[in-house]
Design an enzyme around this catalytic site. Structure first.
Site, PDB file in Angstrom:
ATOM      1  N   PRO A  94       0.852  -1.291   0.024  1.00 51.28           N
ATOM      2  CG  PRO A  94      -0.088  -1.125   2.096  1.00 51.28           C
ATOM      3  CD  PRO A  94       0.526  -1.930   1.366  1.00 51.28           C
ATOM      4  CD  GLU A 121       0.847  -5.287  10.993  1.00 50.97           C
ATOM      5  OE1 GLU A 121       0.937  -4.248  10.711  1.00 50.97           O
ATOM      6  OE2 GLU A 121      -0.313  -5.889  11.399  1.00 50.97           O
ATOM      7  NE  ARG A 159      -8.810  -5.584 -20.498  1.00 50.80           N
ATOM      8  CZ  ARG A 159      -8.943  -4.444 -20.964  1.00 50.80           C
ATOM      9  NH1 ARG A 159      -8.099  -3.362 -20.760  1.00 50.80           N
ATOM     10  NH2 ARG A 159     -10.079  -4.051 -21.706  1.00 50.80           N
ATOM     11  CG  ASP A 174     -11.113  -1.052 -22.793  1.00 48.23           C
ATOM     12  OD1 ASP A 174     -12.313  -0.936 -23.161  1.00 48.23           O
ATOM     13  OD2 ASP A 174     -10.458  -1.726 -23.262  1.00 48.23           O
TER      14      ASP A 174
HETATM   15  N1  SAH Z   1       1.616  -2.880   7.663  1.00 48.19           N
HETATM   16  C1  SAH Z   1       1.533  -2.504   6.221  1.00 48.19           C
HETATM   17  C2  SAH Z   1       0.302  -3.004   5.506  1.00 48.19           C
HETATM   18  C3  SAH Z   1       0.593  -4.757   5.375  1.00 48.19           C
HETATM   19  S1  SAH Z   1      -0.851  -5.295   4.560  1.00 48.19           S
HETATM   20  C4  SAH Z   1       1.318  -1.078   5.913  1.00 48.19           C
HETATM   21  O1  SAH Z   1       0.788  -0.314   6.653  1.00 48.19           O
HETATM   22  O2  SAH Z   1       1.982  -0.537   5.027  1.00 48.19           O
HETATM   23  C5  SAH Z   1      -0.243  -7.062   4.043  1.00 48.19           C
HETATM   24  C6  SAH Z   1       0.287  -6.974   2.651  1.00 48.19           C
HETATM   25  O3  SAH Z   1      -1.076  -7.008   1.702  1.00 48.19           O
HETATM   26  C7  SAH Z   1       1.118  -6.059   2.225  1.00 48.19           C
HETATM   27  O4  SAH Z   1       2.600  -6.473   2.585  1.00 48.19           O
HETATM   28  C8  SAH Z   1       1.121  -5.867   0.466  1.00 48.19           C
HETATM   29  O5  SAH Z   1       1.594  -6.923  -0.119  1.00 48.19           O
HETATM   30  C9  SAH Z   1      -0.427  -6.318   0.530  1.00 48.19           C
HETATM   31  N2  SAH Z   1      -1.480  -5.135   0.224  1.00 48.19           N
HETATM   32  C10 SAH Z   1      -1.994  -4.594   1.075  1.00 48.19           C
HETATM   33  N3  SAH Z   1      -2.481  -3.488   0.658  1.00 48.19           N
HETATM   34  C11 SAH Z   1      -2.295  -3.428  -0.534  1.00 48.19           C
HETATM   35  C12 SAH Z   1      -2.528  -2.212  -1.455  1.00 48.19           C
HETATM   36  N4  SAH Z   1      -3.333  -1.220  -1.543  1.00 48.19           N
HETATM   37  N5  SAH Z   1      -1.902  -2.433  -2.844  1.00 48.19           N
HETATM   38  C13 SAH Z   1      -1.000  -3.316  -2.932  1.00 48.19           C
HETATM   39  N6  SAH Z   1      -0.600  -4.423  -1.983  1.00 48.19           N
HETATM   40  C14 SAH Z   1      -1.170  -4.398  -0.841  1.00 48.19           C
END
Ligand code: SAH
Length: 254
Positions: A94, A121, A159, A174
């Site tokens: 994220p 996490e 795609r 698209d």
């Molecule tokens: N503690 C981290 C979030 C971990 S979520 C933080 O606050 O940054 C667990 C896993 O889910 C992450 O390692 C990632 O691979 C995936 N993930 C969660 N949200 C995501 C998003 N918006 N985009 C891409 N991967 C995501």
């Protein structure tokens, strides 16, 4: 294109990758997807993939060693001739740059991608610092794991590969491919309940239809995502249309 995905839950990919455009793309050998269970790259008796966070705090962190090893093993298996090419190693997080059609298009030009799905996490920071070449987020929210994010990225990339969709031209119309949302689409019946299809679409006049669609795309983008229009390539006439709409008392109704 070859796509290698590192995950703790390879089973999650089964349904989506056996359906629709994937099935076709894999069947036509336009793409091959290899799933690697990160757990297979551990060496202890319990196949430990996670551990407590240094500094404390709730939740576990994915250990770096199995992730580094999995990527090294994939790279060592690559044909010598391909080794010169760039090989993006993408960490789904994220905290990454926000995924978009533009990024999907760029990724679709590589011959090989590696995607790393985090869990818990997150992943030990040394993976982001010293292994990943790119960090991608699919949106400003937190998922339980990177698997769904990887599927989103792979779906959007695959795609766009030539030959995957029925017609070569279709992805270009698209939404987001030219910074415009797509025009509204209709199919039969021509009249459903009291809602007829716009007459122009039944006219058979392809030039007028093309013009109408382009205008609709511009109007739609202006109403829903006006910030995209700054990047869209519009003709002088189309810019004038935008200006007119912007000064119209209620552009939602046009
Ligand atoms: N503690 C981290 C979030 C971990 S979520 C933080 O606050 O940054 C667990 C896993 O889910 C992450 O390692 C990632 O691979 C995936 N993930 C969660 N949200 C995501 C998003 N918006 N985009 C891409 N991967 C995501």
């Amino acid at each position: 294109m070859q796509i290698d995905i590192l995950t703790l839950f390879p089973g999650m990919f089964q349904g989506p990758f056996e359906t629709g455009i994937f099935q076709r793309a894999i069947g036509r050998k336009l793409v091959s997807v290899n799933l690697h269970n990160i757990r297979d790259y551990t060496h202890d008796k319990h196949h430990t993939v996670d551990d407590y966070a240094y500094g404390g705090g709730a939740g576990m962190v994915l250990k770096p060693e199995p992730v580094f090893e999995a990527v090294a093993s994939i790279k060592s298996g690559i044909h010598l001739a391909e080794k010169g090419g760039e090989l993006p190693v993408i960490l789904l997080t994220p905290q990454g740059r926000l995924f978009s059609e533009e990024i999907a298009l760029k990724l679709s030009r590589y011959r090989h991608l590696i995607l790393i799905c985090g869990r818990y996490e997150g992943v030990d920071e040394r993976v982001a610092e010293h292994l990943a070449t790119d960090e991608i987020s699919i949106g400003d929210y937190v998922l339980g794991g990177g698997e769904l994010a990887a599927m989103v990225v792979v779906d959007a990339v695959v795609r766009l590969l030539p030959g995957v969709l029925g017609s070569e031209a279709s992805p270009l119309d698209d939404s987001h491919s030219n910074w415009l949302l797509e025009y509204p689409q209709y199919t039969r019946p021509a009249a459903y309940r009291e809602w007829p299809v716009p007459e122009i679409l039944l006219s058979g006049d392809h030039a007028r239809i093309a013009k109408w669609r382009r205008q609709q795309a511009i109007i739609r983008t202006l109403q829903r995502r006006p910030e995209l229009l700054d990047k869209a390539e519009l003709t002088a006439e189309e810019r004038r249309l935008v200006d007119r709409l912007l000064t119209a008392p209620d552009n939602k109704r046009i």
